[in-house]
Each structure stands twice: as C-alpha cells, then as structure tokens.
Scaffold this active site. Structure first.
Site, short mmCIF file in Angstrom:
data_model
loop_
_atom_site.label_atom_id
_atom_site.label_comp_id
_atom_site.label_asym_id
_atom_site.label_seq_id
_atom_site.Cartn_x
_atom_site.Cartn_y
_atom_site.Cartn_z
N HIS A 186 55.24 19.37 68.03
CA HIS A 186 54.22 19.41 69.07
C HIS A 186 52.84 19.25 68.43
CE1 HIS A 186 57.21 21.70 71.80
NE2 HIS A 186 57.19 20.41 72.11
N GLU B 193 50.41 22.10 67.69
CA GLU B 193 50.99 23.12 66.81
C GLU B 193 50.94 22.66 65.36
OE1 GLU B 193 54.85 24.02 68.50
OE2 GLU B 193 53.99 24.34 70.49
N HIS C 55 57.47 25.94 65.13
CA HIS C 55 56.62 25.75 66.29
C HIS C 55 55.61 26.90 66.33
CE1 HIS C 55 58.85 22.55 68.59
NE2 HIS C 55 59.78 22.90 67.72
N GLU D 290 58.85 30.40 66.10
CA GLU D 290 57.54 30.38 66.77
C GLU D 290 56.56 31.21 65.95
OE1 GLU D 290 56.70 28.60 69.29
OE2 GLU D 290 58.57 28.03 70.30
#
Length: 296
Positions: free
Chosen positions: A61, A64, A207, A266
């Site tokens: 992404h 990110e 991420h 994450e």
C-alpha cells in the site's frame, strides 16, 4: 535509516541502498522480479544460503511506505551481524544465515509510493487521470492503490469475488478497488509468480498500522500457525489476531494455496502515513519479530 530527505523514503532511495548493500556484501543477491505499471523494476534481495526459504515484503500500500525502510534497515543490520560474526538480538546471525534463505521485496508498489511522496508530477503520463480518481485533490496521503487505482492487496485469487462484493468499490481510486479480476496488476502478478517459483516455507507482508499480527485464513492455515503468531507477538509486543471478514490478500492466497504459515504484520499505531519520527520506536518492535520469523 537513510532517507532522501527528512520525511520520506522513496524509490530512488531504495535503489541506491540496495546497490550499496550488494556492493558492500557481495554475497547478497539483487534481482528484479518484474516491473510496475510505470516500468519501475520491482527489486528483490536474497540473503542466506539455507534450505528454509522465507519471504518478507513491504509497501503493498502506497501510503504505508514506512514499511520499506523498516525492512531495509533489518536487512542491513542482519548483513552486518553476519559479516562480523555477531549476535543479532541474542541469536548467532551466521547460524541464521546458514539455515535460512531470506528473500525480501522491499517496495511492491513503487509507483504508488512515488505518488504519495512526490505527488502527481511523479506520473506525468497519467497525471490528469490520477487527479480525477483522487477527487480532484493533489493531496495523495490517503492513496493506498497502485497507479491504476487498484488495491494490490485485494488482487489475489483467494475468494476474490467475495472481497469485491464486500468492498463494493465500482472503479479505480485511492483505495479498496479490487480490479476487474485477480492478478490484473503487474505488481501483484509479479509477487504471485515469484512466490510460486520460490515455494517459500513462510511469508510476511508488512503493512501499517495497528500493532497486530494476522495469521489465519478460512482454516487453511497449518495447525502450528497460531503458535508461531504468538512467538511473533512475544518478540514484538504486538497482538496476534484471528482475522475474519477479509479475503483476496497476499497472505490469504499464500495460506490457501500453499497451506503454510503466512502473516500480515500491521506495524505502528495511529494514522497512515505513519510519522517518520516514530521510525526508531517502530523498528525496535519490528526487528525482533523479523528475526523470529527466521528462527521459528
């Protein structure tokens, strides 16, 4: 971490650091696994000679992008420890090197990262279209997709049609558009082909944000996946989460097709893009986790 300026880590910085790494440590391999929509090479680095094959990737992404310097800093720290015969977080780095082959793809979505960091001027050939998809705004901080407005982590053939219906995003834009079919985007297709070719034993996709570890997918994961996730959680202070209601991601597809451990990590907590000022704190959490992935 080395950056092109105080606030960003862009594609040119990645290329320069990758080339510096292989010049300093000739036993690191640098290769290209494909190209982005705008023909930027998708770089991969190999470190290690062992039979256990592990893959880490970052910046699926665009906003990110902090995950790229996190991964590159780990590779450099690992290489330095191997070269000097030192321990890394209490573990003999050369033993890890001998037992594992680690492949990293530090920036899956270089066109998107350039868009977030440098604006639509970084993609002159599609300037008008990109601004239109962004609602007329020249602020791309919320842009997650690739340069064709497709979310690369919704591109994999793991109940893709379910994810497309759930997202209900009709066309290209900053986030959550799955594309017209799985693996239509060259970046996603390159990662899928690379994964099929290498037959990894374990994968992680970095991420942001949430300080969470996702380890399961529709009960396709191996029995020991949860215990591995708990080891990663202990190493990082993150929470291992059994995720539901999400499909078509890279780790989903890997777990489904290979029945081996796959993780979405994450990193950090707060907003995207995460502030670069938090880099050191996040790296202190993530680096032991990345090492743990090599010794599980």
């Amino acid at each position: 971490m080395r950056t092109s300026d105080s606030n960003s880590y862009d594609y040119c910085t990645l290329v320069r650091e990758a080339e510096e790494l292989v010049a300093q440590y000739p036993w690191i391999e640098l290769t290209t696994i494909g190209h982005s929509v705008l023909e930027r090479p998708l770089l991969a680095l190999r470190i290690g000679v062992g039979a256990h094959k592990v893959h880490y990737n970052a910046s699926f992404h665009a906003n990110e992008w902090i995950t790229t310097p996190l991964l590159m800093t780990f590779v450099r720290q690992y290489a330095e420890a191997v070269a000097c015969g030192e321990n890394l977080y209490g573990i003999d780095a050369r033993s890890v090197y001998e037992l594992n082959t680690l492949w990293v793809v530090p920036m899956v979505n270089p066109d998107g990262v350039e868009l977030v960091l440098h604006g639509a001027d970084s993609c002159e050939s599609v300037y008008d279209q990109i601004v239109h998809w962004n609602g007329g705004s020249h602020d791309f901080n919320n842009w997650k997709a690739n340069i064709r407005g497709v979310d690369l982590n919704d591109q994999f053939p793991a109940h893709w049609d379910v994810e497309r219906e759930r997202r209900d995003v009709p066309g290209p834009g900053p986030r959550d558009y799955t594309g017209e079919a799985p693996l239509t985007e060259p970046e996603a297709a390159a990662i899928a082909h690379f994964t099929q070719k290498q037959q990894f034993d374990l994968v992680m996709a970095l991420h942001s944000q949430g300080r969470e570890i996702y380890w399961n997918y529709r009960d396709f994961e191996p029995d020991y996946a949860e215990s591995l996730a708990q080891c990663l959680a202990q190493a990082s202070g993150y929470e291992a989460v059994k995720l539901t209601g999400s499909d078509a991601g890279y780790k989903d597809w890997f777990i489904q097709d290979f029945r081996r451990p796959g993780f979405t990590i994450e990193v950090g907590y707060g907003v995207n893009p995460l502030p670069i000022a938090e880099f050191s704190q996040i790296y202190e959490e993530v680096a032991p986790l990345l090492l743990q992935g090599l010794i599980t």
